[in-house]
Motif scaffolding. Structure first.
Motif: not given
Length: 270
Positions: A119-120, A123, A134-135, A138
């Protein structure tokens, strides 16, 4: 272990032998068995001489595996090349620490390590394609933030527990291991038979902890079954060991039955 070239087993074996040798020395010191202490000292000396001789001789197979391991670690840490087996293991540990950094208290959930990494990584790729930021959580993973080659676990017991169950789970695991080893030592003293028999479960658990440096034993059935058996055997509440042969021979094999013997009731044949 040396001949197979399993470098993780080399480290785990040295750790296990050193830890169990220390425990054996402490046990013999507690029992005031000077003869056994001399034997342990002789074995330690033989082991040290044998190890030194092998290092000095540098057999081609062992030297090749050692050089390969050093090169793979250097490439992973300095050049961020995680394509090798050792590099992927380092990457999986880094992903585990990233997961723990993003979810420090409770982790990403049991069984959620690989899903969280994927998932990361997705992202980060999406942020790169859209040229956006990006977050924060992440951007911690390695392997070009692709997650390629990441297994369903972190390939090491301690990072795996930290990533999936957080600091709470890691504290519980360390408390379980520490308390079990302490119980194994106290139980051995309490049920002392004058031999190493009572120390066996504790030493076996130390060996599994050493194996856990390079394998997530809590997600593999057979090692975890063995670990739980050893935890149970380390408890102080255990059956007393059988005494000497003279004590057993002095007791009758069965107690005679007093009173009239009951007549068996015949059963009809069906």
């Amino acid at each position: 272990i040396a001949a197979t070239g399993a470098r993780g087993a080399w480290i785990g074996g040295v750790f296990t032998i050193a830890a169990c040798g220390t425990i054996a020395a402490a046990w013999n010191f507690h029992q005031r068995d000077r003869k056994a202490l001399r034997r342990l000292a002789a074995l330690a000396l033989i082991g040290a001489v044998t190890l030194a001789a092998n290092i000095a001789a540098r057999p081609a197979g062992l030297q090749r595996r050692w050089d390969q391991g050093v090169q793979e670690v250097r490439k992973a840490l300095q050049e961020h090349d995680y394509s090798s087996d050792t590099g992927r293991r380092i990457a999986m540990a880094q992903w585990a620490f990233a997961a723990a950094k993003c979810n420090p208290l409770f982790g990403v959930g049991a069984g959620g390590y690989q899903a969280w990494v994927n998932q990361q990584a997705a992202r980060v790729r999406a942020a790169e394609e859209s040229q956006t930021q990006a977050e924060p959580c992440s951007a911690h993973g390695p392997i070009g933030n692709s997650g390629e080659g990441v297994h369903a676990h972190a390939h090491s017991w301690f990072p795996q527990v930290l990533a999936t169950t957080g600091l709470v789970g890691l504290a519980i695991m360390l408390a379980l291991v520490g308390r079990t080893l302490l119980e194994g030592w106290r139980g051995a003293i309490r049920h002392n038979t004058g031999s190493y028999a009572e120390l066996g479960p504790m030493m076996g658990l130390i060996g599994l902890v050493a194996a856990g440096l390079f394998d997530s034993i809590s997600v593999n059935q057979q090692p975890w079954y063995l670990a739980m058996i050893l935890v149970a055997l380390c408890g102080q509440l255990r059956p007393s060991c059988v005494g000497p042969q003279t004590e057993r021979a002095s007791k009758p094999a069965f107690e005679p039955v007093s009173g009239p013997v009951p007549t068996p009731i015949p059963r009809p044949i069906s």
